[in-house]
Design an enzyme around this catalytic site. Structure first.
Site, PDB file in Angstrom:
ATOM      1  N   LYS A 273       0.833  -1.201   0.000  1.00 36.36           N
ATOM      2  CA  LYS A 273       0.000   0.000   0.000  1.00 36.36           C
ATOM      3  C   LYS A 273       0.872   1.257   0.000  1.00 36.36           C
ATOM      4  O   LYS A 273       1.980   1.226   0.519  1.00 36.36           O
ATOM      5  CB  LYS A 273      -0.866   0.029   1.267  1.00 36.36           C
ATOM      6  CG  LYS A 273      -2.013  -0.939   1.286  1.00 36.36           C
ATOM      7  CD  LYS A 273      -2.843  -0.746   2.541  1.00 36.36           C
ATOM      8  CE  LYS A 273      -4.017  -1.717   2.565  1.00 36.36           C
ATOM      9  NZ  LYS A 273      -5.004  -1.456   1.494  1.00 36.36           N
ATOM     10  N   ARG A 347     -10.722 -11.142   1.388  1.00 37.74           N
ATOM     11  CA  ARG A 347     -11.582 -12.182   0.807  1.00 37.74           C
ATOM     12  C   ARG A 347     -10.898 -13.542   0.849  1.00 37.74           C
ATOM     13  O   ARG A 347     -11.552 -14.575   0.870  1.00 37.74           O
ATOM     14  CB  ARG A 347     -11.983 -11.769  -0.614  1.00 37.74           C
ATOM     15  CG  ARG A 347     -10.835 -11.615  -1.565  1.00 37.74           C
ATOM     16  CD  ARG A 347     -11.186 -10.796  -2.792  1.00 37.74           C
ATOM     17  NE  ARG A 347     -11.213  -9.358  -2.503  1.00 37.74           N
ATOM     18  CZ  ARG A 347     -11.510  -8.418  -3.391  1.00 37.74           C
ATOM     19  NH1 ARG A 347     -11.850  -8.754  -4.629  1.00 37.74           N
ATOM     20  NH2 ARG A 347     -11.505  -7.153  -3.048  1.00 37.74           N
TER      21      ARG A 347
END
Ligand code: BES
Ligand code: MN
Ligand code: ZN
Length: 490
Positions: A273, A347
């Protein structure tokens, strides 16, 4: 924790450090305000005439030593125009009242806000919301701060609710304890609150509540079960993964099963990130924290149902052992998944946890996750994103959120979006491309919940307040506990 009580003295007689009364914008006093006005020789009316008290929605005025009144302080809260007054304005005025109390040397408060008429809402709702707003405002994060000199803090809140005889304040305390736990776990830094710490907290919770049993699955067991996706996310971290399972047996029948994303820190892994705002990724375990909070509330409220809370707890780090973009992972359900970005890790831990959850034969299966930035873009911080193929379940959850002031908004899970997950190298990918990111994440999870009565809550925008002083909100504990109150099985 704040203590909630009911009392039936009038505002001029009650022995509290402060009384709270309300006025409307059109120079209209609530009945409690009128009584205070009469006892203080018309002081409130004079201040309204002079314009010192406007009555505008959310404004507050602190008054001292109004002669003839026992309490040394009064807080006058504006409700706006009476004909426009509604539930949303009740909540706003209540929150502003507590903001105004912050820092005041008051230990006990008697509030008469719960006496004002709110269209479509009863005493129970007003008491519940008032108590939750007060406890929310009273929470302080202190775990990693220097001890502060003793200060007088709000300890007891007394409500007036003429004619109401129920036990809603006890229920509110249960909700508040769950919300507090979720907030505290969310706020703790990731060098303390790592997967092992969350597993310990589950054991602590079970020690507090004998009806809750805890099981923690370790890496070896996950390997045996074939949780290739969860394990891949964990591969780059020195902190071993934990799959926390909390089982509350308050009743028979099929369990309500909750699965919360517990990424204790999300660097993004190899697809790292950007630096700006990365510190906020300590909150990436707020889904798991809400499952802890929910278990705490359910156990305190002794709900007559079985509730299973599952928290896959993993840290997402870049390292020589990390998983990489283009890796193909074999999930516990047997699907092969191509990793297109290691930052779409939530996920990947949830899919294996959702597969594992199905061995409890859920009545309903709900996952909660700070899953996508796309959900924040779509809904901001006011609503959690709700996705489900089951209209009845979706409507129940929306209604529970509306009632508990912890709202969700539904996004479609249409078949049309599923093709965005296609790839040439595996059954499907962990990424759906640029558009509809919250929905394609939901689509990914839907492939692991076939045949289940399932809903997905994306709390990326609602789980914490942004900024240096932003803290975890404890959402959606209130929504979920409220929903459970309406459920019966067995
Ligand atoms: N934890 C983040 C989602 C997130 C981002 C929550 C910002 C709250 C605020 C999640 O793991 C993530 O990184 N999602 C990516 C997915 C993308 C790579 C498909 C995102 O939303 O950018
Ligand atoms: Mn991520
Ligand atoms: Zn994440």
């Amino acid at each position: 924790m704040l203590e909630f009580k009911r009392q039936s003295l009038r505002p001029k007689d009650v022995a509290a450090s402060l009384v709270v009364v309300a006025v409307y914008e059109d120079r209209m006093l609530s009945s409690a305000a009128a009584e205070l006005d009469a006892a203080s020789g018309g002081m409130l009316k004079r201040l309204m005439e002079s314009g010192d008290i406007s009555g505008r929605i959310g404004t507050t005025t602190l008054l001292h030593q109004s002669g003839g009144v026992v309490a040394p302080r009064a807080l006058v809260v504006g409700l706006g125009e009476q004909r426009k007054f509604d539930a949303a304005r009740f909540l706003r005025a209540s929150r502003e009242a507590h903001k105004a109390l912050k820092g005041l040397p008051v230990e006990t408060v008697a509030s008469y806000l719960t006496e004002v008429e709110v269209p479509g809402r009863d005493s129970e709702w007003k008491l519940m919301q008032s108590a939750l707003i007060a406890d929310y405002a009273a929470y302080r994060y202190t775990a990693t701060l220097k001890p502060r000199p003793e200060r007088t803090e709000l300890r007891e809140l007394m409500f007036s609710a003429p004619g109401y005889e129920g036990e809603i304040l006890a229920r509110a305390s249960g909700f508040a304890a769950g919300i507090r736990l979720a907030r505290e776990l969310g706020n703790l830094p990731p060098n303390i609150c790592n997967p092992g710490y969350l597993a310990e907290q589950a054991h602590e919770l079970a020690r507090r509540h004998p009806e809750v049993s805890v099981q923690v699955l370790e890496r070896e067991e996950m390997q045996t079960l074939g949780m290739g996706a969860l394990l891949a996310v964990s591969a780059g971290s020195e902190n071993p993964p934990k799959l926390v399972v909390m089982d509350y047996k308050g009743g028979g029948g099929k369990p309500f099963v909750f699965v919360g994303k517990g990424i204790t820190f999300d660097t993004g892994g190899i697809d790292i990130k950007p630096a700006a705002g990365m510190e906020e990724m300590k909150f990436d375990m707020c889904g798991a924290a809400s499952v802890f909070g929910l278990m705490e509330a359910v156990a305190r409220l002794k709900l007559p149902v079985r509730v299973v809370g599952i928290a896959p707890c993993v840290e997402n780090m870049p390292d020589g052992r990390s998983y990489r973009p283009s890796d193909v992972l074999k999930t516990m359900a047997g699907h092969q998944v191509e990793v297109l970005n290691t930052d779409a890790e939530g996920r990947l831990i949830l899919c294996d946890a959702l597969t594992y959850a199905q061995r409890f034969e859920p009545h309903t299966l709900i996952d909660i996750a700070t899953l996508t930035g796309a959900c924040v873009v779509a809904l901001g911080s006011h609503a959690s994103g709700l996705m489900s193929r089951d209209d009845e379940l979706a409507n129940e959850l929306l209604a529970a959120g509306e009632y508990s002031a912890d709202r969700a908004w539904r996004l479609p899970l249409w078949e049309d979006y599923q093709s965005q997950l296609e790839t040439g190298f595996a059954d499907f990918a962990n990424l759906g491309g640029k558009y509809a990111g919250a929905i394609t994440a939901g689509c990914f999870l839907s492939r692991f919940t076939e045949g289940q009565r399932w809903a997905h809550l994306d709390i990326a925008g609602s789980a914490w307040d942004a900024g240096r002083k932003g803290t975890a909100t404890g959402r959606p504990v209130a929504l979920l506990v409220q929903w459970l109150l309406g459920q019966k099985t067995g």
